[in-house]
Design an enzyme around this catalytic site. Structure first.
Site, PDB file in Angstrom:
ATOM      1  N   LYS A   1      12.676 -15.047  -9.569  1.00 42.67           N
ATOM      2  CA  LYS A   1      12.502 -13.923 -10.499  1.00 42.67           C
ATOM      3  C   LYS A   1      11.570 -14.321 -11.634  1.00 42.67           C
ATOM      4  O   LYS A   1      10.662 -13.597 -12.004  1.00 42.67           O
ATOM      5  CB  LYS A   1      13.888 -13.549 -11.042  1.00 42.67           C
ATOM      6  CG  LYS A   1      14.061 -12.144 -11.430  1.00 42.67           C
ATOM      7  CD  LYS A   1      14.567 -11.270 -10.301  1.00 42.67           C
ATOM      8  CE  LYS A   1      13.679 -11.308  -9.096  1.00 42.67           C
ATOM      9  NZ  LYS A   1      14.238 -10.789  -7.901  1.00 42.67           N
TER      10      LYS A   1
ATOM     11  N   GLU B   1       7.902 -14.930 -10.447  1.00 45.09           N
ATOM     12  CA  GLU B   1       7.326 -13.682  -9.955  1.00 45.09           C
ATOM     13  C   GLU B   1       6.746 -12.832 -11.084  1.00 45.09           C
ATOM     14  O   GLU B   1       5.663 -12.285 -10.964  1.00 45.09           O
ATOM     15  CB  GLU B   1       8.441 -12.917  -9.237  1.00 45.09           C
ATOM     16  CG  GLU B   1       8.061 -11.632  -8.580  1.00 45.09           C
ATOM     17  CD  GLU B   1       9.250 -11.001  -7.837  1.00 45.09           C
ATOM     18  OE1 GLU B   1      10.413 -11.316  -8.167  1.00 45.09           O
ATOM     19  OE2 GLU B   1       8.999 -10.189  -6.944  1.00 45.09           O
TER      20      GLU B   1
ATOM     21  N   LYS C   1       5.829  -4.190  -3.587  1.00 45.55           N
ATOM     22  CA  LYS C   1       7.275  -4.057  -3.425  1.00 45.55           C
ATOM     23  C   LYS C   1       7.726  -4.244  -1.988  1.00 45.55           C
ATOM     24  O   LYS C   1       8.709  -4.914  -1.706  1.00 45.55           O
ATOM     25  CB  LYS C   1       7.688  -2.669  -3.930  1.00 45.55           C
ATOM     26  CG  LYS C   1       9.169  -2.391  -3.832  1.00 45.55           C
ATOM     27  CD  LYS C   1       9.934  -3.172  -4.872  1.00 45.55           C
ATOM     28  CE  LYS C   1      11.424  -2.930  -4.803  1.00 45.55           C
ATOM     29  NZ  LYS C   1      12.149  -3.960  -5.572  1.00 45.55           N
TER      30      LYS C   1
ATOM     31  N   TRP D   1      -2.866  -2.556  -1.786  1.00 46.34           N
ATOM     32  CA  TRP D   1      -2.574  -3.977  -1.947  1.00 46.34           C
ATOM     33  C   TRP D   1      -3.506  -4.672  -0.961  1.00 46.34           C
ATOM     34  O   TRP D   1      -3.344  -4.558   0.251  1.00 46.34           O
ATOM     35  CB  TRP D   1      -1.112  -4.255  -1.607  1.00 46.34           C
ATOM     36  CG  TRP D   1      -0.691  -5.666  -1.900  1.00 46.34           C
ATOM     37  CD1 TRP D   1      -0.296  -6.177  -3.099  1.00 46.34           C
ATOM     38  CD2 TRP D   1      -0.616  -6.747  -0.961  1.00 46.34           C
ATOM     39  NE1 TRP D   1       0.014  -7.520  -2.960  1.00 46.34           N
ATOM     40  CE2 TRP D   1      -0.170  -7.895  -1.671  1.00 46.34           C
ATOM     41  CE3 TRP D   1      -0.879  -6.872   0.402  1.00 46.34           C
ATOM     42  CZ2 TRP D   1       0.015  -9.125  -1.069  1.00 46.34           C
ATOM     43  CZ3 TRP D   1      -0.685  -8.114   1.005  1.00 46.34           C
ATOM     44  CH2 TRP D   1      -0.247  -9.223   0.262  1.00 46.34           C
TER      45      TRP D   1
ATOM     46  N   CYS E   1       0.843  -1.193   0.000  1.00 47.70           N
ATOM     47  CA  CYS E   1       0.000   0.000   0.000  1.00 47.70           C
ATOM     48  C   CYS E   1       0.880   1.245   0.000  1.00 47.70           C
ATOM     49  O   CYS E   1       1.809   1.362   0.786  1.00 47.70           O
ATOM     50  CB  CYS E   1      -0.951   0.093   1.187  1.00 47.70           C
ATOM     51  SG  CYS E   1      -2.164  -1.220   1.224  1.00 47.70           S
TER      52      CYS E   1
ATOM     53  N   ASN F   1      -1.844   1.833   5.789  1.00 50.72           N
ATOM     54  CA  ASN F   1      -0.938   0.813   5.276  1.00 50.72           C
ATOM     55  C   ASN F   1      -0.644  -0.116   6.439  1.00 50.72           C
ATOM     56  O   ASN F   1      -0.112   0.332   7.455  1.00 50.72           O
ATOM     57  CB  ASN F   1       0.346   1.484   4.763  1.00 50.72           C
ATOM     58  CG  ASN F   1       1.417   0.475   4.407  1.00 50.72           C
ATOM     59  OD1 ASN F   1       1.117  -0.684   4.114  1.00 50.72           O
ATOM     60  ND2 ASN F   1       2.668   0.910   4.425  1.00 50.72           N
ATOM     61  N   GLY F   2      -0.998  -1.388   6.308  1.00 51.88           N
ATOM     62  CA  GLY F   2      -0.737  -2.338   7.394  1.00 51.88           C
ATOM     63  C   GLY F   2      -1.933  -3.246   7.619  1.00 51.88           C
ATOM     64  O   GLY F   2      -2.818  -3.352   6.766  1.00 51.88           O
TER      65      GLY F   2
ATOM     66  N   GLU G   1      17.309 -17.734  -6.790  1.00 52.07           N
ATOM     67  CA  GLU G   1      16.942 -16.367  -7.144  1.00 52.07           C
ATOM     68  C   GLU G   1      16.411 -16.308  -8.589  1.00 52.07           C
ATOM     69  O   GLU G   1      15.409 -15.654  -8.874  1.00 52.07           O
ATOM     70  CB  GLU G   1      18.158 -15.446  -6.960  1.00 52.07           C
ATOM     71  CG  GLU G   1      17.974 -14.015  -7.408  1.00 52.07           C
ATOM     72  CD  GLU G   1      16.779 -13.304  -6.784  1.00 52.07           C
ATOM     73  OE1 GLU G   1      16.186 -13.813  -5.829  1.00 52.07           O
ATOM     74  OE2 GLU G   1      16.424 -12.221  -7.297  1.00 52.07           O
TER      75      GLU G   1
ATOM     76  N   HIS H   1      16.083 -37.397  -6.448  1.00 53.45           N
ATOM     77  CA  HIS H   1      15.423 -37.950  -5.263  1.00 53.45           C
ATOM     78  C   HIS H   1      13.931 -37.649  -5.262  1.00 53.45           C
ATOM     79  O   HIS H   1      13.290 -37.636  -4.215  1.00 53.45           O
ATOM     80  CB  HIS H   1      16.104 -37.429  -3.994  1.00 53.45           C
ATOM     81  CG  HIS H   1      17.517 -37.902  -3.878  1.00 53.45           C
ATOM     82  ND1 HIS H   1      17.855 -39.179  -3.508  1.00 53.45           N
ATOM     83  CD2 HIS H   1      18.688 -37.269  -4.159  1.00 53.45           C
ATOM     84  CE1 HIS H   1      19.165 -39.318  -3.537  1.00 53.45           C
ATOM     85  NE2 HIS H   1      19.700 -38.170  -3.935  1.00 53.45           N
TER      86      HIS H   1
ATOM     87  N   ARG I   1       3.841  -0.182  -4.799  1.00 50.39           N
ATOM     88  CA  ARG I   1       3.579  -0.730  -3.472  1.00 50.39           C
ATOM     89  C   ARG I   1       2.233  -1.457  -3.400  1.00 50.39           C
ATOM     90  O   ARG I   1       1.896  -2.069  -2.378  1.00 50.39           O
ATOM     91  CB  ARG I   1       3.608   0.379  -2.423  1.00 50.39           C
ATOM     92  CG  ARG I   1       4.955   1.040  -2.300  1.00 50.39           C
ATOM     93  CD  ARG I   1       4.923   2.116  -1.265  1.00 50.39           C
ATOM     94  NE  ARG I   1       4.781   1.559   0.068  1.00 50.39           N
ATOM     95  CZ  ARG I   1       5.781   1.313   0.888  1.00 50.39           C
ATOM     96  NH1 ARG I   1       7.005   1.591   0.519  1.00 50.39           N
ATOM     97  NH2 ARG I   1       5.579   0.803   2.080  1.00 50.39           N
TER      98      ARG I   1
HETATM   99  O1  M6R Z   1      12.524  -5.100   1.061  1.00 45.53           O
HETATM  100  P1  M6R Z   1      13.022  -6.487   1.284  1.00 45.53           P
HETATM  101  O2  M6R Z   1      14.370  -6.699   0.654  1.00 45.53           O
HETATM  102  O3  M6R Z   1      13.047  -6.872   2.733  1.00 45.53           O
HETATM  103  O4  M6R Z   1      11.997  -7.423   0.557  1.00 45.53           O
HETATM  104  C1  M6R Z   1      12.077  -8.814   0.670  1.00 45.53           C
HETATM  105  C2  M6R Z   1      11.238  -9.505  -0.368  1.00 45.53           C
HETATM  106  O5  M6R Z   1       9.890  -9.165  -0.223  1.00 45.53           O
HETATM  107  C3  M6R Z   1      11.692  -9.157  -1.785  1.00 45.53           C
HETATM  108  O6  M6R Z   1      13.034  -9.437  -1.972  1.00 45.53           O
HETATM  109  C4  M6R Z   1      10.856  -9.932  -2.831  1.00 45.53           C
HETATM  110  O7  M6R Z   1      11.120 -11.288  -2.725  1.00 45.53           O
HETATM  111  C5  M6R Z   1      11.156  -9.402  -4.224  1.00 45.53           C
HETATM  112  N1  M6R Z   1       9.957  -8.914  -4.822  1.00 45.53           N
HETATM  113  C6  M6R Z   1      11.704 -10.408  -5.151  1.00 45.53           C
HETATM  114  O8  M6R Z   1      11.997  -9.877  -6.393  1.00 45.53           O
END
Ligand code: M6R
Length: 607
Positions: free
Chosen positions: A484, A487, A602, A76, A2, A100-101, A480, A503, A27
């Site tokens: 990516k 996502e 984000k 969000w 948010c 936000n929260g 990672e 396995h 956000r």
């Molecule tokens: O702000 P942060 O680095 O703590 O965020 C952690 C994760 O939410 C963040 O890395 C998320 O996995 C990314 N969107 C991945 O690309």
């Protein structure tokens, strides 16, 4: 999670709010809304969809309204589906607010309000918060806010308008971030610095439990006891250009290209006389001596940076390191004491789970060090020590440059600990630092691989499932790469330690299922090639990512990406670019919004 903004001043508040929301949209983008004073009344306009939908609705329904004070929100969704009614701002009586929260005890509060004959119209926890504040409001906004927050449990950043107090915004927070600034043209507050940067480079972080009263003339902050408080003013070093796309189609692509600069900005200040050095960060060596254990905790991509960090620290320092997912860590009753160093990694510095893990470690007496990108963020402020990454603002939801710089700081930490504990000599430390710096040139070279990776991406974009395999740091990197890809492309993907595939998961490998094998480590090269054979013989479409000097049989793969010549110890920086490109081009090929993937936000400020 948010985006929230409030503005009061000489400008047209509607315009200021909408343009602020556009910068905060990463956000959350389920719905958007604004509320503002016009002719001493509060008017609210809100809608499902993106900020562009809100902009259109405001132009149609409120184009001629004059206003200098308002609040705006991009959502969000947590509690309550995506609907106009559930969109923020929410109004209860004389109170209109954005949030936000998550209010965790909203059900109990709702029951209490029902006893007083008050019922919400939406399904949100936020409306309940508005109702609680209104219920407590007897003409003194600060007293009402204070009484209300004593009843609320959970995380919140609120901007609040009281209908009988025109052209004034009140703000309070717990957990969720709020930054604010007073400028010549008024006062502004937001959940993120990117919304402030076109107005000012000087801002303060509203502390938890403090209440800000914002008018055009000033911002008055009071602490928990109602005493006036002068907040510390932070200065940012980047400007608005850094928060714009700069000619790229998507922020993600821009941020991929910013990696060399971000890496140099992060590493260089910590290279003194050729050695790793944290004196300018005020991180003294006492932090690293007399520790018998390191725990790294983080979420998502940041946690993956931690996996590479573990490998480097254990390899060079011979100190046991575990990497814990922050949301799991705090419920594991972790074993830790004053000889444990907890390292938290976070781009935003606001991730709720990571923050909670940090607080737990402090309660248990452990030393804490955070690796954070956003200055003055909660995690940075609450850690004993901070090493800032200097990536600048990262706007795309998919993290790229923030990841690379996090990894680079983990290398620096490994070098420094190894040096101060006598595990490596000064000469060796200098060699490592030189190699790290020169890897940045290879990252730059890898940026030239775009056409090749785009071509490969087109061939796998229709796949239902894509697997990544690797060993050691290549496995950490595969995690990672897989995150990516899923996502932003919405393709199911898994990363496997290459030796583990047989396995169980190898049953999923059939004709043409893409397997991306990261094979950069000479010590496990032969083993990796055997694992690749295993999937190849089951029909997999194999994409091999190898070091420059690897010789492989052409029949082993469909595509081979040969990385620029890099010391294998530093290959993750270079391979990361290839995997970022791969995810990006697959998403583009599928016609998806790369920067704003569905269901994501984000900064995840709820647990
Ligand atoms: O702000 P942060 O680095 O703590 O965020 C952690 C994760 O939410 C963040 O890395 C998320 O996995 C990314 N969107 C991945 O690309």
């Amino acid at each position: 999670m948010c985006g929230i903004i409030g503005y009061v001043g000489m400008r047209d508040a509607k315009k200021a709010l909408i343009s602020g929301l556009q910068t905060l949209e990463y956000r959350g983008y389920d719905s958007a809304g604004i509320a503002y004073f016009t002719e001493d009344k509060i008017k609210t306009v809100k809608t499902v969809g993106k900020v562009s939908c809100l902009k259109e609705k405001v132009a149609n329904e409120a184009g001629s309204d004059v206003t200098n004070c308002g609040i705006g929100h991009t959502r969000w969704a947590t509690h309550g589906g995506v609907s106009d009614t559930n969109s923020h701002p929410h109004t209860a009586g004389r109170v209109t607010l954005i949030h936000n929260g998550i209010i965790e005890n909203y059900k109990e509060l709702q029951d209490e309000l029902a006893e007083a004959g008050k019922y919400p119209v939406s399904q949100t926890d936020t409306e309940i918060a508005a109702m609680v504040i209104d219920h407590c409001y007897k003409g003194d906004p600060e007293a009402a806010i204070r009484m209300a927050i004593s009843k609320l449990e959970g995380a919140y950043g609120f901007c609040i308008l009281f209908s009988d107090i025109p052209d004034t915004i009140y703000a309070v927070r717990n957990g969720s971030p709020l930054v604010a600034a007073h400028t010549e043209k008024g006062s502004i507050i937001a959940s993120d610095m990117v919304a402030l940067v076109s107005y000012t480079k000087h801002y303060f972080v509203l502390k938890e439990g403090h209440i800000a009263k914002m008018t055009s003339n000033d911002i008055l902050v009071k602490d928990e006891n109602g005493e006036i408080f002068s907040p510390y003013i932070h200065h940012i070093s980047w400007d608005m250009a850094a928060a714009k796309k700069g000619g790229y189609d998507y922020f993600m692509m821009k941020e991929i290209h910013e990696q060399p600069e971000a890496l140099r900005n992060t590493i260089r200040p910590r290279m003194v006389g050729g050695l790793p050095d944290f004196s300018a960060d005020e991180v003294g060596d006492e932090l690293f001596t007399d520790i018998n254990r390191i725990i790294i905790t983080a979420c998502g991509t940041a946690m993956h940076a931690g996996l590479i960090g573990r490998n480097m620290i254990e390899r060079l320092c011979r100190i046991p390191v575990t990497v814990e997912i922050a949301s799991e860590f705090r419920y594991q009753n972790p074993i830790m004491d004053e000889h444990t160093l907890l390292i938290t990694i976070s781009q935003s510095g606001e991730t709720a789970d990571t923050l909670a893990a940090l607080r737990l470690a402090k309660e248990r007496g452990s030393r804490t060090l955070s690796v954070v990108n956003v200055k003055g963020s909660s995690i940075a402020r609450e850690s004993d020590y901070v090493l800032y990454t200097h990536a600048g603002p990262e706007i795309a939801v998919a993290s790229t440059k923030a990841y690379s710089v996090q990894v680079s700081v983990m290398y620096l930490i490994a070098f420094r600990i190894a040096l101060v504990t006598g595990k490596i000599s000064e000469d060796e430390a200098q060699n490592y630092m030189t190699a790290l710096m020169s890897t940045v040139d290879q990252v730059e070279e890898a940026l030239g691989y775009d056409a090749q990776i785009e071509n490969i991406s087109k061939r796998i974009a229709k796949s239902e499932s894509i697997f990544f395999i690797g060993r050691g740091i290549d496995h950490a990197l595969s995690c990672e790469g897989s995150l990516k890809l899923k996502e932003i492309s919405y393709i199911h993907s898994e990363a496997y330690a290459a030796g583990e595939l047989k396995h169980g998961t190898i049953s999923l490998i059939t004709d043409n299922v893409p397997v991306i094998a990261v094979v950069t480590q000479p010590d496990v090269f032969a083993k990796m090639i055997s694992n690749v054979q295993e999937v190849r013989s089951r029909g997999a479409r194999v994409i091999l990512i190898t070091g420059a000097d690897a010789t492989v049989d052409a029949a082993l793969c469909d595509h081979q990406v040969v990385l620029p010549e890099t010391d294998p110890l530093f290959s993750p920086f270079v391979s990361a670019v290839v995997l970022q490109y791969l995810a990006y081009y697959v998403a583009v090929e599928k016609g998806l919004n790369v920067d704003q993937p569905r269901n994501l936000a984000k900064s995840v400020t709820v647990e």
